[in-house]
Design a protein around this motif. Structure first.
Motif, PDB file in Angstrom:
ATOM      1  N   ILE A 276       0.842  -1.210   0.000  1.00 14.99           N
ATOM      2  CA  ILE A 276       0.000   0.000   0.000  1.00 14.99           C
ATOM      3  C   ILE A 276       0.869   1.248   0.000  1.00 14.99           C
ATOM      4  O   ILE A 276       0.634   2.201  -0.769  1.00 14.99           O
ATOM      5  CB  ILE A 276      -0.936  -0.015   1.223  1.00 14.99           C
ATOM      6  CG1 ILE A 276      -1.980  -1.131   1.074  1.00 14.99           C
ATOM      7  CG2 ILE A 276      -1.619   1.337   1.393  1.00 14.99           C
ATOM      8  CD1 ILE A 276      -2.903  -1.249   2.262  1.00 14.99           C
ATOM      9  N   VAL A 277       1.896   1.282   0.862  1.00 13.58           N
ATOM     10  CA  VAL A 277       2.789   2.447   0.920  1.00 13.58           C
ATOM     11  C   VAL A 277       3.511   2.638  -0.414  1.00 13.58           C
ATOM     12  O   VAL A 277       3.651   3.770  -0.908  1.00 13.58           O
ATOM     13  CB  VAL A 277       3.801   2.273   2.077  1.00 13.58           C
ATOM     14  CG1 VAL A 277       4.842   3.379   2.049  1.00 13.58           C
ATOM     15  CG2 VAL A 277       3.089   2.265   3.414  1.00 13.58           C
ATOM     16  N   VAL A 279       2.520   1.701  -3.460  1.00 13.79           N
ATOM     17  CA  VAL A 279       1.585   2.164  -4.491  1.00 13.79           C
ATOM     18  C   VAL A 279       1.278   3.651  -4.320  1.00 13.79           C
ATOM     19  O   VAL A 279       1.259   4.420  -5.291  1.00 13.79           O
ATOM     20  CB  VAL A 279       0.290   1.326  -4.442  1.00 13.79           C
ATOM     21  CG1 VAL A 279      -0.793   1.958  -5.321  1.00 13.79           C
ATOM     22  CG2 VAL A 279       0.566  -0.099  -4.888  1.00 13.79           C
ATOM     23  N   ILE A 280       1.042   4.085  -3.075  1.00 16.05           N
ATOM     24  CA  ILE A 280       0.766   5.506  -2.829  1.00 16.05           C
ATOM     25  C   ILE A 280       1.956   6.370  -3.228  1.00 16.05           C
ATOM     26  O   ILE A 280       1.811   7.412  -3.896  1.00 16.05           O
ATOM     27  CB  ILE A 280       0.408   5.717  -1.339  1.00 16.05           C
ATOM     28  CG1 ILE A 280      -0.913   5.015  -1.014  1.00 16.05           C
ATOM     29  CG2 ILE A 280       0.324   7.198  -1.009  1.00 16.05           C
ATOM     30  CD1 ILE A 280      -1.277   5.055   0.460  1.00 16.05           C
ATOM     31  N   PHE A 281       3.157   5.928  -2.843  1.00 18.77           N
ATOM     32  CA  PHE A 281       4.348   6.689  -3.188  1.00 18.77           C
ATOM     33  C   PHE A 281       4.566   6.735  -4.697  1.00 18.77           C
ATOM     34  O   PHE A 281       4.907   7.783  -5.269  1.00 18.77           O
ATOM     35  CB  PHE A 281       5.565   6.056  -2.497  1.00 18.77           C
ATOM     36  CG  PHE A 281       6.861   6.746  -2.775  1.00 18.77           C
ATOM     37  CD1 PHE A 281       7.179   7.943  -2.145  1.00 18.77           C
ATOM     38  CD2 PHE A 281       7.763   6.200  -3.677  1.00 18.77           C
ATOM     39  CE1 PHE A 281       8.381   8.570  -2.406  1.00 18.77           C
ATOM     40  CE2 PHE A 281       8.959   6.833  -3.951  1.00 18.77           C
ATOM     41  CZ  PHE A 281       9.271   8.024  -3.313  1.00 18.77           C
ATOM     42  N   ARG A 283       2.316   6.446  -7.125  1.00 22.37           N
ATOM     43  CA  ARG A 283       1.315   7.294  -7.784  1.00 22.37           C
ATOM     44  C   ARG A 283       1.629   8.766  -7.571  1.00 22.37           C
ATOM     45  O   ARG A 283       1.466   9.590  -8.485  1.00 22.37           O
ATOM     46  CB  ARG A 283      -0.072   6.964  -7.240  1.00 22.37           C
ATOM     47  CG  ARG A 283      -0.562   5.576  -7.641  1.00 22.37           C
ATOM     48  CD  ARG A 283      -1.954   5.327  -7.123  1.00 22.37           C
ATOM     49  NE  ARG A 283      -2.924   6.263  -7.690  1.00 22.37           N
ATOM     50  CZ  ARG A 283      -4.209   6.294  -7.374  1.00 22.37           C
ATOM     51  NH1 ARG A 283      -4.685   5.430  -6.475  1.00 22.37           N
ATOM     52  NH2 ARG A 283      -5.025   7.157  -7.934  1.00 22.37           N
ATOM     53  N   THR A 284       2.088   9.122  -6.386  1.00 16.59           N
ATOM     54  CA  THR A 284       2.421  10.522  -6.107  1.00 16.59           C
ATOM     55  C   THR A 284       3.588  10.993  -6.973  1.00 16.59           C
ATOM     56  O   THR A 284       3.543  12.082  -7.591  1.00 16.59           O
ATOM     57  CB  THR A 284       2.769  10.690  -4.623  1.00 16.59           C
ATOM     58  OG1 THR A 284       1.664  10.258  -3.833  1.00 16.59           O
ATOM     59  CG2 THR A 284       3.076  12.137  -4.304  1.00 16.59           C
ATOM     60  N   ARG A 287       2.546  11.200 -10.713  1.00 18.17           N
ATOM     61  CA  ARG A 287       1.695  12.357 -10.994  1.00 18.17           C
ATOM     62  C   ARG A 287       2.518  13.649 -11.056  1.00 18.17           C
ATOM     63  O   ARG A 287       2.331  14.499 -11.937  1.00 18.17           O
ATOM     64  CB  ARG A 287       0.615  12.466  -9.928  1.00 18.17           C
ATOM     65  CG  ARG A 287      -0.388  13.605 -10.204  1.00 18.17           C
ATOM     66  CD  ARG A 287      -1.515  13.645  -9.175  1.00 18.17           C
ATOM     67  NE  ARG A 287      -1.003  13.889  -7.826  1.00 18.17           N
ATOM     68  CZ  ARG A 287      -1.002  12.962  -6.871  1.00 18.17           C
ATOM     69  NH1 ARG A 287      -1.463  11.743  -7.130  1.00 18.17           N
ATOM     70  NH2 ARG A 287      -0.537  13.237  -5.679  1.00 18.17           N
TER      71      ARG A 287
END
Length: 415
Positions: A276-277, A279-281, A283-284, A287
């Motif tokens: 989860i960490v 994937v969030i990193f 995507r950030t 972007r």
């Protein structure tokens, strides 16, 4: 493997006194127990046994194969203040006596909340829940499980501890007898009459057999001027357990079970949270990079002056870190420890480190740690070269650290 014939003498051995309350082991003969007639003799120990605190000595407990008997051992001199203090302290600290017969630790069975539990060893003494007087365990009821063995073409020449065997050239030679496949004990505290018991000689047979009392007033209390008589009885029981399976009972004990479900559950939670960490990193970062590439050069130059957040570390990625030598050494040692753990787990899973070989696991870990110092040195120097661009000055530190560890270990064992 060792086979015994009827009435063969078998001596039990004693290991260090251990406790679940403290990590400090004590010698068996630090307490006023009956010493052997020919004196205390220590068994040869490997490096792992020394580091684990094992101290295996001979004992006066003598069994004769397939001879069921109740035996008198000895009567101590009147206990002095120091001995009473030691016995009470070891009793209240829940110290266990660890005995060994044919390389098998003694096992006892207890019942807690209706559940039958297996333990190795037996307590030094017993303290009632009200915390009154302390009582010493001075009578042991042993049960030795034996398996009748009939061999053909094999001549057994070693002991259970050495595990040696020689295959004879002729099939006419045969070795038959009994193998020891189990060693159980029921500890008791019994108040003997020291004047009557002292009239016996060591290894005299007592009759009728001694029964364990249920009343506290019949227990042997630990007090000054008390003389304690030690006795034991042994019963040999035939069993269908074969020699290769005799350690199965120890591996099934509550403290020895591997909780695979808990391990897998923990690993799944760790991987899930890490995913989860990540994937969030990801995507950030993606972007921000996409938005940055869509801007024209003039806007990019303006944004470079207003960088914030994670973009500030872009210039530090290839900058030489502080204490780079220490970083290289720690990375190399991390690889060394990780490799040692991985190889040890593989060897243990394949059965190369049997519980019958005491200290083998720890000895193997130390040897693997030293051998994998080669990998640690390579990784450390490689990382140093990546940072500095040269190997000069980076080829000494892992070796120095290993020499320091060996000197420290040698000094500890000599002490």
């Amino acid at each position: 493997m060792r086979t015994y014939s009827n009435k063969d003498a078998i001596y039990a051995k004693v290991n260090s006194l251990t406790s679940i309350e403290t990590e400090l082991p004590f010698s068996y003969y630090s307490l006023p127990y009956c010493p052997p007639e020919d004196g205390v003799k220590k068994s040869a120990e490997n490096l792992g046994e020394l580091l684990m605190g094992d101290q295996i000595d001979n004992s006066p407990y003598l069994f004769r194969m397939n001879v069921n008997e109740t035996v008198y051992l000895c009567t101590t001199a009147p206990l002095n203040e120091h001995e009473v203090k030691l016995l009470k302290q070891r009793t209240r600290d829940l110290y266990q006596v660890n005995m060994i017969l044919d390389n098998l630790p003694v096992m006892r069975f207890t019942t807690q909340n209706g559940v039958k539990i297996q333990w190795t060893g037996f307590p030094v003494g017993y303290t009632p829940p009200d915390g009154g007087a302390d009582y010493i365990i001075n009578h042991l009821k042993f049960t030795v499980l034996v398996h009748e063995y009939e061999g053909s073409g094999v001549e057994i020449v070693g002991t259970g501890e050495e595990g040696l065997g020689v295959i004879s050239d002729s099939d006419k030679k045969k070795a038959s007898g009994y193998e020891i496949v189990g060693f159980h004990v029921v500890p008791c505290s019994i108040k003997h009459d020291p004047e009557v018991m002292a009239k016996h000689k060591r290894y005299d047979t007592l009759s009728p057999p001694i029964s364990c009392p249920a009343e506290l007033d019949k227990y042997q209390v630990i007090a000054e001027r008390e003389r304690i008589s030690f006795t034991y009885e042994v019963e040999f029981v035939k069993s269908d357990i074969r020699w290769p399976s005799r350690w199965d009972a120890y591996l099934k004990m509550e403290g020895s079970r591997v909780h695979w479900f808990s391990i897998l559950n923990s690993l799944m939670v760790i991987f899930f949270l890490a995913g989860i960490v990540f994937v969030i990193f990801l995507r950030t970062v993606r972007r921000d990079l996409t938005r940055y590439e869509e801007l024209d050069k003039e806007t990019q130059a303006q944004m470079n002056e207003e960088l914030s957040g994670w973009k500030l570390v872009v210039g530090d990625v290839f900058r030489e870190p502080d204490c780079s030598k220490l970083l290289c050494v720690m990375v190399g040692d991390g690889v060394q420890i990780l490799g040692m753990a991985a190889v040890t787990i593989v060897f243990a899973a394949l059965g190369f480190m049997s519980p019958a070989s005491r200290g083998m696991l720890l000895t193997g870990m130390i040897i693997l740690y030293l051998i994998l110092g080669i990998a640690a040195g390579y990784v450390s120097v490689r990382l140093w070269r990546t940072i500095k661009g040269t190997t000069k000055g980076g080829d000494q530190f892992p070796g120095r650290l290993h020499v320091f560890i060996l000197e420290l270990l040698s000094s500890f064992l000599q002490y």
